[in-house]
Every structure is written in structure tokens, then in C-alpha cells.
Scaffold this active site. Structure first.
Site, PDB file in Angstrom:
ATOM      1  N   GLU A  82      57.626  35.255  35.815  1.00  0.00           N
ATOM      2  CA  GLU A  82      58.416  36.067  34.701  1.00  0.00           C
ATOM      3  C   GLU A  82      59.846  35.875  35.164  1.00  0.00           C
ATOM      4  O   GLU A  82      60.507  36.628  34.433  1.00  0.00           O
ATOM      5  CB  GLU A  82      57.724  37.203  34.327  1.00  0.00           C
ATOM      6  CG  GLU A  82      57.625  38.151  35.283  1.00  0.00           C
ATOM      7  CD  GLU A  82      57.259  39.802  34.755  1.00  0.00           C
ATOM      8  OE1 GLU A  82      58.293  40.322  34.067  1.00  0.00           O
ATOM      9  OE2 GLU A  82      56.219  40.236  34.865  1.00  0.00           O
ATOM     10  N   CYS A 116      53.187  39.852  34.304  1.00  0.00           N
ATOM     11  CA  CYS A 116      52.532  39.583  35.571  1.00  0.00           C
ATOM     12  C   CYS A 116      51.259  38.591  35.203  1.00  0.00           C
ATOM     13  O   CYS A 116      50.680  38.893  36.396  1.00  0.00           O
ATOM     14  CB  CYS A 116      52.269  41.099  36.308  1.00  0.00           C
ATOM     15  SG  CYS A 116      53.638  42.300  36.019  1.00  0.00           S
ATOM     16  N   HIS A 246      45.993  44.106  39.631  1.00  0.00           N
ATOM     17  CA  HIS A 246      47.114  44.074  39.693  1.00  0.00           C
ATOM     18  C   HIS A 246      47.846  45.326  40.040  1.00  0.00           C
ATOM     19  O   HIS A 246      47.351  46.319  39.397  1.00  0.00           O
ATOM     20  CB  HIS A 246      47.640  43.681  38.240  1.00  0.00           C
ATOM     21  CG  HIS A 246      49.046  43.857  38.022  1.00  0.00           C
ATOM     22  ND1 HIS A 246      49.965  43.151  38.890  1.00  0.00           N
ATOM     23  CD2 HIS A 246      49.854  44.479  37.280  1.00  0.00           C
ATOM     24  CE1 HIS A 246      51.087  43.778  38.388  1.00  0.00           C
ATOM     25  NE2 HIS A 246      51.204  44.486  37.652  1.00  0.00           N
TER      26      HIS A 246
HETATM   27  N1  ACO Z   1      55.209  64.966  45.413  1.00  0.00           N
HETATM   28  C1  ACO Z   1      54.169  64.208  44.948  1.00  0.00           C
HETATM   29  N2  ACO Z   1      54.067  63.556  43.462  1.00  0.00           N
HETATM   30  C2  ACO Z   1      54.844  63.703  42.868  1.00  0.00           C
HETATM   31  C3  ACO Z   1      56.371  64.378  43.144  1.00  0.00           C
HETATM   32  C4  ACO Z   1      56.078  65.133  44.314  1.00  0.00           C
HETATM   33  N3  ACO Z   1      57.201  65.615  44.649  1.00  0.00           N
HETATM   34  N4  ACO Z   1      56.884  64.377  42.153  1.00  0.00           N
HETATM   35  C5  ACO Z   1      56.400  63.683  41.066  1.00  0.00           C
HETATM   36  N5  ACO Z   1      55.298  63.420  41.550  1.00  0.00           N
HETATM   37  C6  ACO Z   1      54.173  62.432  40.697  1.00  0.00           C
HETATM   38  C7  ACO Z   1      53.959  62.636  39.445  1.00  0.00           C
HETATM   39  O1  ACO Z   1      53.107  63.843  39.140  1.00  0.00           O
HETATM   40  C8  ACO Z   1      53.314  61.521  38.930  1.00  0.00           C
HETATM   41  O2  ACO Z   1      52.076  61.374  38.987  1.00  0.00           O
HETATM   42  P1  ACO Z   1      50.965  61.217  37.896  1.00  0.00           P
HETATM   43  O3  ACO Z   1      50.939  59.680  37.491  1.00  0.00           O
HETATM   44  O4  ACO Z   1      49.425  61.346  38.589  1.00  0.00           O
HETATM   45  O5  ACO Z   1      51.297  62.181  37.135  1.00  0.00           O
HETATM   46  C9  ACO Z   1      54.077  60.379  39.786  1.00  0.00           C
HETATM   47  O6  ACO Z   1      54.529  61.073  40.864  1.00  0.00           O
HETATM   48  C10 ACO Z   1      55.068  59.596  38.996  1.00  0.00           C
HETATM   49  O7  ACO Z   1      56.178  60.747  38.469  1.00  0.00           O
HETATM   50  P2  ACO Z   1      56.575  60.391  36.817  1.00  0.00           P
HETATM   51  O8  ACO Z   1      57.428  61.836  36.746  1.00  0.00           O
HETATM   52  O9  ACO Z   1      55.362  60.270  36.182  1.00  0.00           O
HETATM   53  O10 ACO Z   1      57.462  59.361  37.342  1.00  0.00           O
HETATM   54  P3  ACO Z   1      58.244  58.729  36.040  1.00  0.00           P
HETATM   55  O11 ACO Z   1      58.032  58.919  34.806  1.00  0.00           O
HETATM   56  O12 ACO Z   1      59.722  59.080  36.557  1.00  0.00           O
HETATM   57  O13 ACO Z   1      58.089  56.889  36.636  1.00  0.00           O
HETATM   58  C11 ACO Z   1      56.835  55.022  35.979  1.00  0.00           C
HETATM   59  C12 ACO Z   1      56.787  56.463  36.921  1.00  0.00           C
HETATM   60  C13 ACO Z   1      56.738  55.363  34.579  1.00  0.00           C
HETATM   61  C14 ACO Z   1      55.639  54.507  36.521  1.00  0.00           C
HETATM   62  C15 ACO Z   1      57.935  54.341  36.334  1.00  0.00           C
HETATM   63  O14 ACO Z   1      58.151  54.302  37.581  1.00  0.00           O
HETATM   64  C16 ACO Z   1      57.955  52.837  35.406  1.00  0.00           C
HETATM   65  O15 ACO Z   1      58.491  52.888  34.634  1.00  0.00           O
HETATM   66  N6  ACO Z   1      57.665  51.828  36.322  1.00  0.00           N
HETATM   67  C17 ACO Z   1      57.649  50.489  35.819  1.00  0.00           C
HETATM   68  C18 ACO Z   1      56.679  50.231  34.675  1.00  0.00           C
HETATM   69  C19 ACO Z   1      55.223  50.261  35.442  1.00  0.00           C
HETATM   70  O16 ACO Z   1      55.143  49.961  36.623  1.00  0.00           O
HETATM   71  N7  ACO Z   1      54.117  50.270  34.397  1.00  0.00           N
HETATM   72  C20 ACO Z   1      52.817  50.248  34.948  1.00  0.00           C
HETATM   73  C21 ACO Z   1      52.071  48.923  34.427  1.00  0.00           C
HETATM   74  S1  ACO Z   1      52.902  47.644  33.700  1.00  0.00           S
HETATM   75  C22 ACO Z   1      53.763  46.911  34.916  1.00  0.00           C
HETATM   76  O17 ACO Z   1      52.757  46.051  35.685  1.00  0.00           O
HETATM   77  C23 ACO Z   1      55.193  46.438  35.012  1.00  0.00           C
END
Ligand code: ACO
Length: 451
Positions: A82, A116, A246
Site C-alpha cells: 500500500e 495491509c 496481522h
Molecule cells: N502505561 C501503560 N499503558 C498506557 C499508558 C501508560 N503510561 N498510557 C496509556 N496506556 C495505554 C492505554 O490505556 C491504551 O491501552 P488500551 O488500548 O488497553 O486502552 C494504550 O496505551 C494506547 O493508549 P490510547 O490513549 O488508547 O492511545 P491513542 O488513542 O493515543 O492511540 C492508536 C492508539 C489509536 C492505536 C493509535 O496509535 C493509532 O491510531 N494507530 C494507527 C491505527 C491502527 O494501528 N489501528 C489498528 C488496526 S488498523 C491497521 O492495521 C492500521
């Protein structure tokens, strides 16, 4: 033809990474967010010296060299990616430079794209070709590769880069199960790249997780139904030695295995549930569609599936944790990790399932058997030994400071459309045998060299 599957594999990982622990400090987020919250330790990345053509070529050339492949013995070459650098010309046509100079040009296949999932689609096309009336007896190669980069913000630590090349043909040590692939495809705006002027995607993080888990539910249940038709004793996860996913980031994969256990729980006859899933009966009335972000349920099934995760899934996450999301190559990096975690003797006769997900969305669960007969055993040993060489490269990478990583991303961003262009990224730091971009001319034609 029988036992169509993977005969050999090669993975290419860039020579630089940024440590997630240091990235947490640099980004000013809470300690543990990327390392524990996302489950990532290192993120591989490329400078402007590498692009999708070069990383796919690096993986392909190594596969050919290491396995002494006669280029005239390849009848199909497909790419899943991609990472788009040209709206018309495929990466496959660039890979043909290697074949064309030997006069090997009778080779079908082009690129396949859907987030992906493209690598899996390319793989399925290739398996179908070997099993079809079009097959001419030659082998095929599938290359899945991507450079996964996000704009500044919460998605950036879920980037990565890499390419996997696979040699496909009959009498393979890793054999694809027939007639049980289970797909779920629909329309969603969870992750997409509508801005052709930018390398970065649009991402609805929360929706992407929901879409991924919903697709997993759909594929897993359909896969179990199809498996039961072939083998009435099939018992879902309990009948599988491994379950590979994945991996956008490792924590989502651990949650996914918990989700599979939740599905097994719902599919279990009510009078059997308490015995098989002690202490979880309060979740009997929970609906799949309403529980994608149910903390209590997630926690309970994560605890229940902890040992299952350690045994069946965690070994597949080594590369994902240390490189990050390689988009189309991510699942196949999972396969490499799983294979190198065991000896050939431990692998013979094992069966495992793979879940492929591409946003937008396209997803499939399918399964692989490790061949039982002795001739496959020696092929398997060769395949695994060669992967150990690849993995050794992970420890030879350079740890780059977050500021230098961020600068490197900035250079990529600013020059995404610059032509003519001479990359500034170092050639010295590349691993031997790596292809790299020399220049882009005023007609936007790219020239490469090999280190
Ligand atoms: N210590 C331990 N864990 C922590 C801490 C800390 N200090 N701070 C946050 N966390 C945890 C959160 O609780 C969360 O865990 P949870 O999922 O069990 O709730 C995790 O860390 C991530 O924190 P969020 O606040 O949910 O993170 P954010 O919303 O800022 O970003 C996300 C996460 C949405 C995955 C982002 O990285 C993203 O958009 N990534 C790209 C999209 C993606 O990969 N999607 C997955 C499927 S699609 C694909 O394959 C592309």
C-alpha cells in the site's frame, strides 16, 4: 498438484530503529504508553535512501541468491503493498529488472493493493495460479512490503517498515489448507489514504480497532464452521497449535487472542461453559457487537487466555515488537517469528491459523499445516536456518535518537513530491546487499544501486 505452499522465505528489515521508550519521552507522553500500552519496543524506519521499490527488491534478490533460484523457473511474481509511489506503474515491473536482464520475461502477476491486506491477496492469487489450469509447472514468488509512516501524533509510534519475499510451489513444507479460507469484506473509513499529495494516511484510531475486532469475529466464526465441515472434531483455538494475526501493534494482537477465546466461550454449549470457562458465566449474555471496548470483559478474557497467548501467539510477535507495523508484510513477519521460535522437529505436523486484516476493509482467516513427511522436513530445516540469518540482522541495527528519526521523517514529508531529487540518507549505514535510491530525475524516473 499437491501440498501447495511456502518453499522458502526471506525478510528484509531496515538498518535503523528508534526505541519506543525514548520516543515516549520525546513525545512527552506517559512512560509506558508505547512500550506497555501498545506493546512495542523498537520501530524500524527508512531514510529517503529507500523506497518501496528498493525494499521489495532487497528482499527478492536475497531470496533468489540464498535459494539459488533459476530465474527462468519462476512463472509468476506478485507484489502486495500500500506504499504507492506511482499511480500506474507497479512495483512488480521494477522487480522485473532482475529477471529481464537474464531474458526471463514470461512472468505473470502485478501489484495488489488494499491497506495491509495486499500481501495476502497476492499470496492467494499465487496459490490459485499454481492450482489452476493456467499453471505451467514453474514456481512463483510473492513479495509483501511497506514503509508505514504516520504524521506527528498518537499513530506515529505504530509505524514500521519491511518486506517479505516468499517462494511458492507444490510439495512445500508449509502447506495451505484447502477450502477453509474465511473472509469478511465491507466498506469502512477506518484507515485510508485519500490525499495523494501525502505519504500519511487518514486514521480513525478507535474505529480501526473496532473494525479489526469485528472482522476477526466474523472471520473466526466462519473459519470454524468451514473447518468443522472438514473435521467434525475441530474445536477452534484448542485444535490449533498457533494463531497468528496481522499486528498493527502487539497489544492489539493479545486482545485479539482474548477475543478468540470470547468467541469460543459464546460458541460453547451452555452446560459446558462453566467447566471450560470457569468464573466467566456473567458474560454469557454479552453480545459481540456491543463489547469491542468492554473493559471488564476484555480484562477477564485476557486473563483467561494468558497461557494460550504465551503458547500460541506470543512467539509470532518478535519482529512486530522490534520493528513495528510493516502493513502488508506484518502478518508474514509474524509467520517468520513463529517459525524461528521453534525447531523443525517441534514444528512438524503442526497446524496454525492466520488472520489478515486490511483497513477499508478486507480480511481473511486461513490455515497452514506443517508437512509431516520427511522430504518436507529437510526443506523446513533449510527454510528456518535461512530465517535465523535474517533475524540476526535485527541486533545489528543502529539505534537512532528520536530527534534524528523525527528529522528523517520531516525530510521524507517535505520531499515526497520533489523532482529532480537526490536523497541525503546515508548509504554507509545500510546492510550489505541493500538496494537504495540513487536519484529521481526531472521526468521522475528513479535509479537504484545495490550496496
Ligand atoms: N502505561 C501503560 N499503558 C498506557 C499508558 C501508560 N503510561 N498510557 C496509556 N496506556 C495505554 C492505554 O490505556 C491504551 O491501552 P488500551 O488500548 O488497553 O486502552 C494504550 O496505551 C494506547 O493508549 P490510547 O490513549 O488508547 O492511545 P491513542 O488513542 O493515543 O492511540 C492508536 C492508539 C489509536 C492505536 C493509535 O496509535 C493509532 O491510531 N494507530 C494507527 C491505527 C491502527 O494501528 N489501528 C489498528 C488496526 S488498523 C491497521 O492495521 C492500521
Amino acid at each position: 498438484v499437491e501440498n501447495v505452499g511456502i518453499l522458502a522465505m526471506e525478510i528484509y528489515i531496515p538498518s535503523q530503529y528508534v526505541a519506543q521508550e525514548e520516543l515516549e519521552k520525546f513525545d512527552g507522553v506517559d512512560t509506558g504508553k508505547y512500550t506497555i500500552g501498545l506493546g512495542q519496543s523498537k520501530m524500524g524506519f527508512c531514510s529517503d535512501r529507500e523506497d518501496i521499490n528498493s525494499i521489495c527488491m532487497t528482499a527478492l534478490h536475497r531470496l533468489i541468491e540464498k535459494n539459488n533460484i533459476n530465474l527462468h523457473d519462476i512463472g509468476r511474481l506478485e507484489v502486495g503493498t500500500e506504499t504507492i509511489i506511482d499511480k500506474s506503474k507497479s512495483v512488480k515491473t521494477f522487480l522485473m529488472t532482475l529477471f529481464a536482464k537474464e531474458g526471463a520475461t514470461d512472468i505473470e502477476g502485478i501489484d495488489t493493493t488494499n491497506a495491509c491486506y495486499g500481501g495476502t491477496a497476492a499470496l492467494f492469487n499465487t496459490i490459485n495460479w499454481v492450482e489452476s489450469s493456467s499453471w505451467d509447472g514453474r514456481k512463483a514468488i510473492v513479495v509483501a512490503g511497506d514503509i508505514a509512516v504516520y504524521g506527528k501524533g498518537p499513530a506515529r509510534p505504530t509505524g514500521g517498515a519491511g518486506a517479505v519475499a516468499m517462494l511458492i510451489g507444490p510439495d512445500a513444507p508449509l502447506v495451505f489448507d484447502c477450502g477453509v479460507r474465511a473472509s469478511y469484506m465491507t466498506h469502512a473509513y477506518d484507515f485510508y489514504k485519500p490525499d495523494l499529495a501525502s505519504e500519511f494516511p487518514y486514521v480513525d484510531g478507535k474505529l480501526s480497532i473496532q473494525c479489526y475486532l469485528n472482522a476477526l469475529d466474523k472471520c473466526y466464526n466462519l473459519f470454524c464452521d468451514k473447518m468443522k465441515k472438514v473435521n467434525p472434531d475441530f474445536k477452534g483455538l484448542l485444535s490449533l497449535d498457533g494463531m497468528l494475526f496481522h499486528s498493527p501493534y502487539c497489544k492489539l494482537v493479545q486482545k485479539s487472542l482474548a477475543r478468540v477465546s470470547f468467541n469460543d466461550f459464546l460458541n460453547c454449549a451452555e452446560d459446558e461453559r462453566e467447566k471450560q470457562f470457569p468464573g466467566l458465566s456473567q458474560f454469557s449474555k454479552h453480545q459481540r457487537s456491543e463489547t469491542y471496548f468492554d473493559r471488564e470483559l476484555e480484562k477477564a478474557f485476557m486473563a483467561y487466555s494468558k497461557d494460550l497467548f504465551e503458547e500460541k501467539t506470543k512467539p509470532s510477535l518478535y519482529i512486530a515488537r522490534n520493528v513495528g507495523n510493516m502493513y502488508t508484510a506484518s502478518l508474514y513477519g509474524g509467520l517468520v517469528s513463529y517459525l524461528i521460535s521453534k525447531s523443525p522437529e517441534q514444528l512438524i505436523g503442526k497446524k496454525f491459523a492466520l488472520f489478515s486484516y486490511g483497513s477499508g476493509l478486507a480480511s481473511t482467516m486461513y490455515s497452514v499445516n506443517i508437512c509431516n513427511d520427511m522430504s518436507a522436513g529437510s526443506k523446513l530445516e533449510k527454510l528456518i536456518n535461512s530465517l535465523h540469518d535474517n533475524i540476526a540482522m535485527l541486533d545489528k541495527r543502529i539505534n537512532v535518537e528520536p530527534q534524528a528519526f523525527s528529522d528523517s521523517m520531516q525530510i521524507r514529508t517535505e520531499n515526497y513530491h520533489t523532482a529532480p531529487y537526490e536523497p541525503s540518507g546515508s548509504i554507509d549505514i545500510l546492510f550489505p546487499g541493500t538496494y537504495y535510491l540513487v536519484k529521481i530525475d526531472d521526468q521522475r524516473r528513479r535509479t537504484y544501486d545495490r550496496k
